[in-house]
Scaffold this motif. Structure first.
Motif, PDB file in Angstrom:
ATOM      1  N   SER A 129       0.968  -1.223   0.119  1.00 56.81           N
ATOM      2  CA  SER A 129      -0.144   0.004   0.007  1.00 56.81           C
ATOM      3  C   SER A 129       0.812   1.301  -0.129  1.00 56.81           C
ATOM      4  CB  SER A 129      -0.939  -0.072   0.976  1.00 56.81           C
ATOM      5  OG  SER A 129      -0.184  -0.113   2.586  1.00 56.81           O
ATOM      6  N   ASP A 130       1.983   1.147   0.763  1.00 51.79           N
ATOM      7  CA  ASP A 130       2.906   2.632   0.689  1.00 51.79           C
ATOM      8  C   ASP A 130       3.403   2.524  -0.857  1.00 51.79           C
ATOM      9  OD1 ASP A 130       2.879   2.975   3.351  1.00 51.79           O
ATOM     10  OD2 ASP A 130       4.213   1.448   3.970  1.00 51.79           O
ATOM     11  N   LEU A 131       3.988   1.483  -1.406  1.00 53.67           N
ATOM     12  CA  LEU A 131       4.261   1.608  -2.682  1.00 53.67           C
ATOM     13  C   LEU A 131       3.438   1.926  -3.629  1.00 53.67           C
ATOM     14  CD1 LEU A 131       6.450  -1.821  -3.111  1.00 53.67           C
ATOM     15  CD2 LEU A 131       7.393   0.407  -2.542  1.00 53.67           C
ATOM     16  N   LEU A 144       2.273   0.344 -10.689  1.00 53.91           N
ATOM     17  CA  LEU A 144       2.384  -0.972 -10.201  1.00 53.91           C
ATOM     18  C   LEU A 144       1.629  -2.223 -10.630  1.00 53.91           C
ATOM     19  CD1 LEU A 144       3.251   0.048  -6.453  1.00 53.91           C
ATOM     20  CD2 LEU A 144       4.875  -0.271  -8.340  1.00 53.91           C
ATOM     21  N   GLY A 145       0.478  -1.792 -11.337  1.00 55.20           N
ATOM     22  CA  GLY A 145      -0.238  -3.110 -11.585  1.00 55.20           C
ATOM     23  C   GLY A 145       0.302  -4.064 -12.899  1.00 55.20           C
ATOM     24  N   ARG A 146       1.156  -3.691 -13.792  1.00 53.44           N
ATOM     25  CA  ARG A 146       1.516  -4.354 -14.397  1.00 53.44           C
ATOM     26  C   ARG A 146       2.696  -5.367 -13.573  1.00 53.44           C
ATOM     27  NH1 ARG A 146       3.888  -4.817 -19.504  1.00 53.44           N
ATOM     28  NH2 ARG A 146       4.639  -6.833 -19.854  1.00 53.44           N
ATOM     29  N   ALA A 152       5.770  -8.844  -6.790  1.00 55.40           N
ATOM     30  CA  ALA A 152       5.809  -7.694  -7.547  1.00 55.40           C
ATOM     31  C   ALA A 152       6.550  -6.628  -6.942  1.00 55.40           C
ATOM     32  CB  ALA A 152       4.299  -7.272  -7.709  1.00 55.40           C
ATOM     33  N   ALA A 153       6.671  -6.515  -5.888  1.00 53.98           N
ATOM     34  CA  ALA A 153       7.595  -5.324  -5.089  1.00 53.98           C
ATOM     35  C   ALA A 153       9.146  -5.664  -5.339  1.00 53.98           C
ATOM     36  CB  ALA A 153       7.321  -5.594  -3.673  1.00 53.98           C
ATOM     37  N   LYS A 154       9.477  -6.800  -5.338  1.00 51.99           N
ATOM     38  CA  LYS A 154      10.834  -7.308  -5.701  1.00 51.99           C
ATOM     39  C   LYS A 154      11.034  -7.099  -7.231  1.00 51.99           C
ATOM     40  CE  LYS A 154      14.933  -9.127  -4.934  1.00 51.99           C
ATOM     41  NZ  LYS A 154      16.035  -8.482  -4.443  1.00 51.99           N
ATOM     42  N   ALA A 155      10.315  -7.627  -8.170  1.00 50.91           N
ATOM     43  CA  ALA A 155      10.157  -7.012  -9.357  1.00 50.91           C
ATOM     44  C   ALA A 155      10.491  -5.640  -9.812  1.00 50.91           C
ATOM     45  CB  ALA A 155       8.999  -7.484 -10.286  1.00 50.91           C
TER      46      ALA A 155
END
Length: 214
Positions: free
Chosen positions: A4-6, A15-17, A29-32
């Motif tokens: 949620s912060d990101l 970030l959806g992709r 996804a965060a790591k990507a």
């Protein structure tokens, strides 16, 4: 930082992709997203060498062709170069706003990659190509065709724009590592001594290998 912060700082749309490509796994996804930043950073040496060597190579050829260091002034009344002249006008305006001298070197530095790649477009086949092919003295003869060079430069231009606009690099087609290989090939066409020199500073191959599989 949690997901949620990101999303708050980088937007759900951006970030959806990453989330979709990781099947909804927000940790992956965060790591990507972090990996994408590292890849963007690692492309910079290659993009730096290619863009600067290309623009200086083209500049020198056009100085010879037009017998003047401000060769773009020869295009002012030529409708074939309307877009290129507009780009030069824009470059001059930026320099004037910064109170910098309008020297050829300053203008050359200010012109974007798209300006240089555009000079290899089909409409300049008969006007510029005979001279601009000499920018790539080590390009194998079967590949030293305007359309081949133009295609390669446009692929690199699109990659450069993705990097500079912070877009995703992980799931491109052709892949980032393939585009990197094409760029190194083009750099070698400019001067075969450049790729081995660049290799000492080019971290893209090792960065790409380190993040696989994503």
């Amino acid at each position: 930082m949690d997901w949620s912060d990101l999303e708050k700082h980088f937007s759900a749309a951006r970030l959806g992709r990453y989330r979709a490509s990781c099947n909804g796994d927000v940790a992956r996804a965060a790591k990507a997203y972090v990996n994408n930043m590292l890849l963007a950073e690692a492309t910079m040496p290659m993009l730096n060498v290619l863009e600067i060597a290309l623009k200086n190579g083209v500049h020198q050829r056009l100085i010879t062709l037009y017998n003047r260091s401000d060769w773009w002034e020869s295009w002012v009344s030529d409708p074939s170069f309307t877009w290129q002249v507009r780009e030069v006008v824009g470059a001059k305006a930026k320099l004037q706003r910064r109170a910098e001298a309008l020297t050829p070197d300053k203008i050359i530095a200010e012109l974007p990659f798209g300006f240089w790649s555009s000079l290899f477009n089909v409409q300049f086949q008969t006007v510029l190509w005979k001279d601009l092919r000499l920018v790539f003295p080590r390009c194998p003869k079967p590949q030293r065709q305007r359309h081949t060079v133009s295609s390669a430069l446009n692929q690199i231009r699109e990659l450069r724009n993705r990097v500079f606009h912070h877009e995703q690099l992980l799931w491109l087609s052709p892949s980032l590592i393939d585009l990197h290989g094409k760029a190194i090939e083009v750099i070698g066409w400019l001067d075969p001594k450049l790729p081995p020199w660049l290799a000492s500073y080019d971290r893209l191959p090792t960065t790409w290998a380190a993040i696989q599989p994503i």
